[in-house]
Motif scaffolding. Sequence first.
Motif, PDB file in Angstrom:
ATOM      1  N   ASN A  34       0.808  -1.208   0.000  1.00  0.00           N
ATOM      2  CA  ASN A  34       0.000   0.000   0.000  1.00  0.00           C
ATOM      3  C   ASN A  34       0.843   1.261   0.000  1.00  0.00           C
ATOM      4  OD1 ASN A  34      -2.319  -1.438  -0.167  1.00  0.00           O
ATOM      5  ND2 ASN A  34      -3.056  -0.993   1.893  1.00  0.00           N
ATOM      6  N   GLY A  35       2.025   1.207   0.611  1.00  0.00           N
ATOM      7  CA  GLY A  35       2.910   2.365   0.565  1.00  0.00           C
ATOM      8  C   GLY A  35       3.375   2.656  -0.851  1.00  0.00           C
ATOM      9  N   ILE A  36       3.724   1.598  -1.587  1.00  0.00           N
ATOM     10  CA  ILE A  36       4.154   1.793  -2.972  1.00  0.00           C
ATOM     11  C   ILE A  36       3.012   2.366  -3.804  1.00  0.00           C
ATOM     12  CG2 ILE A  36       4.960   0.611  -5.056  1.00  0.00           C
ATOM     13  CD1 ILE A  36       6.306  -1.434  -3.170  1.00  0.00           C
ATOM     14  N   LYS A  37       1.809   1.857  -3.596  1.00  0.00           N
ATOM     15  CA  LYS A  37       0.662   2.395  -4.338  1.00  0.00           C
ATOM     16  C   LYS A  37       0.431   3.860  -3.990  1.00  0.00           C
ATOM     17  CE  LYS A  37      -1.841  -1.993  -4.791  1.00  0.00           C
ATOM     18  NZ  LYS A  37      -3.018  -2.771  -4.350  1.00  0.00           N
ATOM     19  N   HIS A  38       0.534   4.173  -2.720  1.00  0.00           N
ATOM     20  CA  HIS A  38       0.296   5.534  -2.260  1.00  0.00           C
ATOM     21  C   HIS A  38       1.285   6.497  -2.917  1.00  0.00           C
ATOM     22  CE1 HIS A  38      -1.619   8.021   0.986  1.00  0.00           C
ATOM     23  NE2 HIS A  38      -0.588   8.784   0.698  1.00  0.00           N
ATOM     24  N   VAL A  39       2.551   6.113  -2.938  1.00  0.00           N
ATOM     25  CA  VAL A  39       3.591   6.975  -3.496  1.00  0.00           C
ATOM     26  C   VAL A  39       3.440   7.077  -5.012  1.00  0.00           C
ATOM     27  CG1 VAL A  39       6.062   7.078  -3.942  1.00  0.00           C
ATOM     28  CG2 VAL A  39       5.231   6.661  -1.630  1.00  0.00           C
ATOM     29  N   THR A  40       3.181   5.951  -5.678  1.00  0.00           N
ATOM     30  CA  THR A  40       3.023   5.969  -7.128  1.00  0.00           C
ATOM     31  C   THR A  40       1.818   6.816  -7.526  1.00  0.00           C
ATOM     32  OG1 THR A  40       3.971   3.747  -7.222  1.00  0.00           O
ATOM     33  CG2 THR A  40       2.815   4.518  -9.178  1.00  0.00           C
ATOM     34  N   TRP A  41       0.739   6.729  -6.761  1.00  0.00           N
ATOM     35  CA  TRP A  41      -0.457   7.542  -7.014  1.00  0.00           C
ATOM     36  C   TRP A  41      -0.104   9.025  -6.951  1.00  0.00           C
ATOM     37  CZ3 TRP A  41      -4.910   6.059  -8.989  1.00  0.00           C
ATOM     38  CH2 TRP A  41      -6.095   6.754  -8.752  1.00  0.00           C
ATOM     39  N   GLU A  42       0.791   9.400  -6.025  1.00  0.00           N
ATOM     40  CA  GLU A  42       1.221  10.796  -5.903  1.00  0.00           C
ATOM     41  C   GLU A  42       2.150  11.198  -7.034  1.00  0.00           C
ATOM     42  OE1 GLU A  42       4.355  12.683  -2.948  1.00  0.00           O
ATOM     43  OE2 GLU A  42       2.388  12.568  -1.959  1.00  0.00           O
ATOM     44  N   MET A  43       2.980  10.265  -7.522  1.00  0.00           N
ATOM     45  CA  MET A  43       3.987  10.594  -8.522  1.00  0.00           C
ATOM     46  C   MET A  43       3.482  10.450  -9.955  1.00  0.00           C
ATOM     47  SD  MET A  43       7.593   9.186  -6.991  1.00  0.00           S
ATOM     48  CE  MET A  43       7.221   7.511  -7.476  1.00  0.00           C
ATOM     49  N   THR A  44       2.188  10.315 -10.136  1.00  0.00           N
ATOM     50  CA  THR A  44       1.634  10.134 -11.464  1.00  0.00           C
ATOM     51  C   THR A  44       2.094  11.224 -12.440  1.00  0.00           C
ATOM     52  OG1 THR A  44      -0.445   9.997 -12.708  1.00  0.00           O
ATOM     53  CG2 THR A  44      -0.420  11.433 -10.785  1.00  0.00           C
ATOM     54  N   ARG A  45       2.148  10.876 -13.702  1.00  0.00           N
ATOM     55  CA  ARG A  45       2.514  11.837 -14.747  1.00  0.00           C
ATOM     56  C   ARG A  45       1.298  12.646 -15.225  1.00  0.00           C
ATOM     57  NH1 ARG A  45       7.559  10.522 -17.162  1.00  0.00           N
ATOM     58  NH2 ARG A  45       8.472   8.635 -16.245  1.00  0.00           N
ATOM     59  N   LYS A  46       0.111  12.278 -14.791  1.00  0.00           N
ATOM     60  CA  LYS A  46      -1.104  12.972 -15.223  1.00  0.00           C
ATOM     61  C   LYS A  46      -1.201  14.319 -14.510  1.00  0.00           C
ATOM     62  CE  LYS A  46      -3.329   8.429 -15.450  1.00  0.00           C
ATOM     63  NZ  LYS A  46      -4.353   7.565 -14.806  1.00  0.00           N
ATOM     64  N   ARG A  47      -1.799  15.301 -15.187  1.00  0.00           N
ATOM     65  CA  ARG A  47      -1.881  16.640 -14.640  1.00  0.00           C
ATOM     66  C   ARG A  47      -3.299  17.205 -14.787  1.00  0.00           C
ATOM     67  NH1 ARG A  47       2.034  14.852 -12.899  1.00  0.00           N
ATOM     68  NH2 ARG A  47       4.180  15.590 -13.057  1.00  0.00           N
ATOM     69  N   VAL A  48      -3.675  18.013 -13.801  1.00  0.00           N
ATOM     70  CA  VAL A  48      -4.960  18.706 -13.799  1.00  0.00           C
ATOM     71  C   VAL A  48      -4.666  20.199 -13.746  1.00  0.00           C
ATOM     72  CG1 VAL A  48      -7.125  19.072 -12.571  1.00  0.00           C
ATOM     73  CG2 VAL A  48      -6.130  16.784 -12.656  1.00  0.00           C
ATOM     74  N   GLY A  49      -4.746  20.841 -14.918  1.00  0.00           N
ATOM     75  CA  GLY A  49      -4.459  22.261 -15.010  1.00  0.00           C
ATOM     76  C   GLY A  49      -5.665  23.059 -15.457  1.00  0.00           C
ATOM     77  N   ARG A  50      -5.418  24.274 -15.903  1.00  0.00           N
ATOM     78  CA  ARG A  50      -6.506  25.170 -16.274  1.00  0.00           C
ATOM     79  C   ARG A  50      -7.324  24.649 -17.450  1.00  0.00           C
ATOM     80  NH1 ARG A  50      -3.629  30.694 -17.560  1.00  0.00           N
ATOM     81  NH2 ARG A  50      -2.597  30.152 -15.573  1.00  0.00           N
ATOM     82  N   GLU A  51      -6.674  23.898 -18.351  1.00  0.00           N
ATOM     83  CA  GLU A  51      -7.418  23.362 -19.496  1.00  0.00           C
ATOM     84  C   GLU A  51      -8.476  22.353 -19.033  1.00  0.00           C
ATOM     85  OE1 GLU A  51      -3.366  24.661 -20.562  1.00  0.00           O
ATOM     86  OE2 GLU A  51      -4.134  23.160 -19.147  1.00  0.00           O
ATOM     87  N   PHE A  52      -8.125  21.554 -18.038  1.00  0.00           N
ATOM     88  CA  PHE A  52      -9.084  20.579 -17.513  1.00  0.00           C
ATOM     89  C   PHE A  52     -10.283  21.288 -16.896  1.00  0.00           C
ATOM     90  CE2 PHE A  52     -10.823  18.188 -13.961  1.00  0.00           C
ATOM     91  CZ  PHE A  52     -11.082  16.952 -14.531  1.00  0.00           C
ATOM     92  N   PHE A  53     -10.016  22.273 -16.050  1.00  0.00           N
ATOM     93  CA  PHE A  53     -11.113  22.964 -15.382  1.00  0.00           C
ATOM     94  C   PHE A  53     -11.952  23.768 -16.367  1.00  0.00           C
ATOM     95  CE2 PHE A  53      -8.343  22.319 -11.619  1.00  0.00           C
ATOM     96  CZ  PHE A  53      -9.261  21.674 -10.810  1.00  0.00           C
ATOM     97  N   ALA A  54     -11.341  24.257 -17.450  1.00  0.00           N
ATOM     98  CA  ALA A  54     -12.112  24.969 -18.473  1.00  0.00           C
ATOM     99  C   ALA A  54     -13.060  24.024 -19.194  1.00  0.00           C
ATOM    100  CB  ALA A  54     -11.167  25.644 -19.461  1.00  0.00           C
ATOM    101  N   ALA A  55     -12.688  22.756 -19.289  1.00  0.00           N
ATOM    102  CA  ALA A  55     -13.498  21.779 -20.026  1.00  0.00           C
ATOM    103  C   ALA A  55     -14.596  21.159 -19.180  1.00  0.00           C
ATOM    104  CB  ALA A  55     -12.594  20.679 -20.583  1.00  0.00           C
ATOM    105  N   HIS A  56     -14.488  21.242 -17.854  1.00  0.00           N
ATOM    106  CA  HIS A  56     -15.432  20.531 -16.985  1.00  0.00           C
ATOM    107  C   HIS A  56     -15.954  21.454 -15.891  1.00  0.00           C
ATOM    108  CE1 HIS A  56     -14.075  16.890 -18.956  1.00  0.00           C
ATOM    109  NE2 HIS A  56     -12.831  17.167 -18.610  1.00  0.00           N
TER     110      HIS A  56
END
Length: 797
Positions: free
Chosen positions: A116-138
């Motif tokens: 679970n520690g590895i999952k927790h850290v990997t979940w934090e280190m994801t390459r996916k990003r939520v920026g202004r373009e995402f919020f503009a679309a949704h």
Amino acid sequence: MPEKSQAVGDRAERSRAVSTNHHEQDRPDPRDDQEDALGHSVGPVPEGDPRFRPYHHPAAGWGAAESVTRFLARERSPVDGPRAILKMNHEDGGFDCPGCAWPDDLKGLHLDICENGIKHVTWEMTRKRVGREFFAAHSVTELSGWSDYDLENQGRLTEPMVYDPASDHYVPISWKEAFEVVGAALRGLDDPNQAAFYTSGRLGNEATFLYQLMARELGTNNLPDCSNMCHEASGRALTASLGTGKGTVDLKDWESADALFILGVNAASNAPRMLTALSEAHRRGAQIVHINPLVEAAATRTIVPHDFTDMALFKSTPTSTLNLQPRIGGDMALLRGMAKAVLEQSASDPKALDQEFIDRYTTGFAEYRALCEATPWEEIETQSGLSRADVLKAARVYGEADRSIVSWCLGLTQHEHGVDTVREIVNLLLLRGNLGREGAGPSPVRGHSNVQGNRTCGIDHRPTDAFLDRLAEACGIDPPRAHGLDTVGTIKAMRRGEIKVFVAMGGNFAMAAPDTPATFAALRSCALTVQVSTKLNRSHLVHGGRALILPCLGRTEKDHQRKGVQSTSVEDSMSMVHLSIGMKRPASPRLLSEPAIVAGMARAALPDSATPWHWYIEDYDRIRDTMAKALDGFEDFNRRVRLPLGFRIRQPARELVFLTPSGRAEFSTAALPDVVPAAGTLALGTMRSHDQWNTTIYSDNDRYRGIKNLRTLVFMNRADMRDRGIADLGPVDITSTAKDGSRRHLNGYLAIPYGIPRGCAAGYMPEMNVLCALGDYSTQSDQPIMKHVKVTIAPAA
């Protein structure tokens, strides 16, 4: 909708369909005082039909390795994930796992990690990003229909955002403007107590200290935190009995105990690195007694992943010598029975009690002995749900062990009588002098990294005068003396319109708190809600009239300040304090550290403050120097925290110094509570699945309990199912009844036959938080009663 979000939009539509099937069938009679339940799914859309197959394999081992491999592949982290594995929980330049608070290995183990520690850290280190373009679309309205899994799975937040009510979208805002929004709102309050400052356990010690300093300089002790929902009962009980709110043992004690008693703990999921201690204890011949309504995987056997020989040979090690399954809430009766047995034995065996210890260090023994003698075995059997013979088995283990540790988690604390139960643990330990010596003592398991450090460093709505006096002298402020609001009190005050500004440092308050509809309404009643977060979650969508999202660095990331890369400190479950240093480049150049965010809010809210907020952020050593003056046990902080293993905060009770009114360890004499459910009702406890960390859901599977593709379920005793005409995996409706008579419902859940005592049931949080009434909190600890919910369960209408 951008192409990359189309799949998520499709998943959201399916997610809403699943939610309707499970939560909104046949709306109940409004006379039941039912508020709306969840209108969305929490986990991902299931990948197939629900399945249940009992799990008979060892905990951890190859099952964990396979799960981690699949998770790393899914998150496309073939490089960062393994790098993190080699740096996590390493004292020499490593970072502290942001998951559980189990202590780091003391002997230089290079893979002191867990699934679970590895999952927790990997979940934090994801390459996916939520920026202004995402919020503009949704829009917020659209995102509100997405599952919690899909929200977090979008990735890391990249810049500060402010809610625009005209468009129903979050839009970008500069950090300077964001801080001024917070500052203006706080400066404009009629009373500083119209603000509340919530803390999740992940916050490091330095940010924690600045956060409480800001709140108290503003003039309020409204500092609710996750401890109010978890271990508040432990702190109050240990303080009353021993004069300290923490456990007294450390990892070395676990390595030398003759007997370990593990109560209300699901170690394989919530503190997986405990499996190493359990397997080593069994190998050296220690007795290990697990006490829990469910026999969890950690209470059977394990293959520790860093034991390469055992992994290669598929060789498992038992993690228990005895398993007992009391009814939900029956632990206190079991403990009383063990004490009664020890006292009965002392009539013929003078060594059964440590009379010298009792006479020299305790008070109230005669009254406690009389109470035990007056408690009939029939009452102990009825309330514990165990036979006298089973209670005597546990008592025999305890009586034969020279050194015993009793460890517990939320299975004991989230009850009306949680304080009394933890005090009963201390009573039992005192009988045989299991305190103040190696291999013995109380050992609460804090479930979240640095939740204990938060309390140590000042997150406490009921601060002592001694703490405030020292803070005032060290920081030159005049802190408020009146007690503030805890979590339940804050929600109630928000609903009454008395809290105008709510600031949350981490966590997902909307989903973690009890009575989800009531919590949602409370947050929406605020004038401003501020969420300091790494990823998108439900609390960003359930917001006040104005709302800010302030994105922060994760614990895996480098924290660059004017004086160079900074380190932060954390305190583990056994009072060890050590440094944590991030390893990778931040997810966005527009992220700020948690200390920097606190300082930015403080400068805006307190323009005339003499506190050197900006100077502190240049170099965190400066914060630690002030903490050394303000906090008991942090003397010479900067030097000691850089020792190879950090340092342990002194525990007076460990040294047989009791800061109680009597100056001694105090026996308690509480009556046994009646925890037997009324005819036709069941006692339901909420819990996490294995593939989940707090409110973060990784999948709809719960490997150790044999569940696949299902979260909307309830575990029941097969005889209870038969009595109610409920088939295996049959749909059921669940109704809870609060102390005030109001009812709450979840409909269309699936019943799973499980090895749980009659009269008991269990299911997953946060979904089942809907059933936990806001007004149902312990009068002893003020904790929400989330492990003993009164419910009826019937075939779905």
